[in-house]
Design a protein around this motif. Structure first.
Motif, mmCIF file in Angstrom:
data_model
loop_
_atom_site.group_PDB
_atom_site.id
_atom_site.type_symbol
_atom_site.label_atom_id
_atom_site.label_comp_id
_atom_site.label_asym_id
_atom_site.label_seq_id
_atom_site.Cartn_x
_atom_site.Cartn_y
_atom_site.Cartn_z
ATOM 1 N N VAL A 75 -15.681 -15.767 46.298
ATOM 2 C CA VAL A 75 -16.587 -16.889 46.076
ATOM 3 C C VAL A 75 -15.901 -18.123 46.645
ATOM 4 O O VAL A 75 -14.796 -18.477 46.225
ATOM 5 N N PHE A 76 -16.545 -18.739 47.632
ATOM 6 C CA PHE A 76 -16.025 -19.954 48.253
ATOM 7 C C PHE A 76 -16.862 -21.118 47.750
ATOM 8 O O PHE A 76 -18.085 -21.124 47.912
ATOM 9 N N ARG A 77 -16.204 -22.065 47.117
ATOM 10 C CA ARG A 77 -16.905 -23.213 46.524
ATOM 11 C C ARG A 77 -16.755 -24.412 47.450
ATOM 12 O O ARG A 77 -15.635 -24.880 47.697
ATOM 13 N N PHE A 78 -17.880 -24.890 47.978
ATOM 14 C CA PHE A 78 -17.861 -26.006 48.916
ATOM 15 C C PHE A 78 -18.533 -27.208 48.275
ATOM 16 O O PHE A 78 -19.717 -27.168 47.921
ATOM 17 N N ILE A 84 -24.641 -25.278 55.030
ATOM 18 C CA ILE A 84 -24.408 -25.572 53.616
ATOM 19 C C ILE A 84 -24.538 -27.068 53.356
ATOM 20 O O ILE A 84 -25.019 -27.505 52.306
ATOM 21 N N ALA A 85 -24.093 -27.859 54.317
ATOM 22 C CA ALA A 85 -24.191 -29.317 54.276
ATOM 23 C C ALA A 85 -24.099 -29.783 55.727
ATOM 24 O O ALA A 85 -23.691 -29.009 56.606
ATOM 25 N N ILE A 137 -20.597 -19.981 47.800
ATOM 26 C CA ILE A 137 -21.006 -19.092 48.892
ATOM 27 C C ILE A 137 -20.191 -17.811 48.808
ATOM 28 O O ILE A 137 -18.981 -17.857 48.571
ATOM 29 N N GLU A 138 -20.823 -16.676 49.011
ATOM 30 C CA GLU A 138 -20.108 -15.403 49.077
ATOM 31 C C GLU A 138 -19.601 -15.209 50.505
ATOM 32 O O GLU A 138 -20.385 -15.145 51.443
ATOM 33 N N HIS A 186 -22.048 -21.629 57.683
ATOM 34 C CA HIS A 186 -21.598 -20.270 57.361
ATOM 35 C C HIS A 186 -22.261 -19.304 58.339
ATOM 36 O O HIS A 186 -23.485 -19.255 58.439
ATOM 37 N N LEU A 187 -21.431 -18.529 59.062
ATOM 38 C CA LEU A 187 -21.939 -17.503 59.975
ATOM 39 C C LEU A 187 -21.461 -16.140 59.463
ATOM 40 O O LEU A 187 -20.301 -15.770 59.676
#
Length: 215
Positions: free
Chosen positions: A149-152, A12-13, A165-166, A18-19
């Motif tokens: 929903v995960f906001r990064f 993501i950065a 990201i879901e 994310h796995l």
């Protein structure tokens, strides 16, 4: 579930990975049952009151060290005052393995904190940084139950730029290095989306950290 697009490993950065589907079904069931045991009193699941007078909508319990806004203690200072349960060896090992698989290297110190949040209907988490630890070791986040929903975001502000990201049950998210102090949050969950075999209502998020504190 048949996917139109594969859910592949994704950076993501720099330092944030994310796995998807990292935990198998049996491992998820085992962790859910373990969480039910760990969440029982003493020093069990609680509502977290914030300094401004409000409360987190997600309920929480801790293992190893007890987090409260904004520090750590060995007792549930904002709960029943009882000693926090010890960090289970299986979670410390899970954290080590997750960091190594996601970032190619595990921290030298063992994971000694577990913050476990339960998101019921309508629960969410505002944008925040994980910076109450003395160690800059990567944060390991495991999702169980309902999809969220995960906001990064970024390290400078709660506002954009950020990526949504879901995260589904069994997903792993690790952030360290230049992403260690990025703002992040959970704007919403999808109630009723948990795998039926878990027997879980809502979402459990197991967050593993290295304290950097003396034992």
């Amino acid at each position: 579930m048949n996917e139109l697009f594969a859910r592949d490993r994704r950076e993501i950065a720099p330092g944030a990975v994310h796995l998807p589907d990292w935990l198998g079904a049996e491992a998820q069931r085992h962790l859910v049952e373990s969480c039910r045991t760990w969440a029982a009193p003493p020093a069990g699941l609680r509502e977290v009151l914030l300094p401004g007078g409000g409360a987190m909508t997600a309920r929480q319990f801790c293992l190893g060290w007890h987090w409260y806004p904004y520090g750590y203690a060995r007792t549930a200072v904002d709960g029943d005052g009882q000693p926090v349960k010890p960090m289970p060896g299986e979670l410390a090992e899970l954290g080590r393995r997750a960091a190594e698989e996601a970032l190619g290297e595990a921290p030298a110190e063992p994971y000694d904190i577990a913050l476990i949040n339960h998101y019921g209907p309508g629960a969410h988490m505002g944008m925040h940084q994980d910076r109450d630890e003395r160690s800059p070791a990567p944060v390991v986040s495991l999702s169980l139950g309902d999809t969220c929903v995960f906001r990064f975001g970024n390290t400078e502000t709660r506002a954009r730029p950020y990526t949504d990201i879901e995260l589904r049950s069994g997903d792993l998210f690790v952030f360290g290095g230049p992403a260690r102090y990025a703002y992040h949050g959970v704007p919403r969950t999808d109630p009723g989306s948990a795998p039926p075999s878990l027997g879980l209502s809502g979402r459990l998020n197991i967050t593993l950290r290295v304290s950097g504190y003396d034992a």
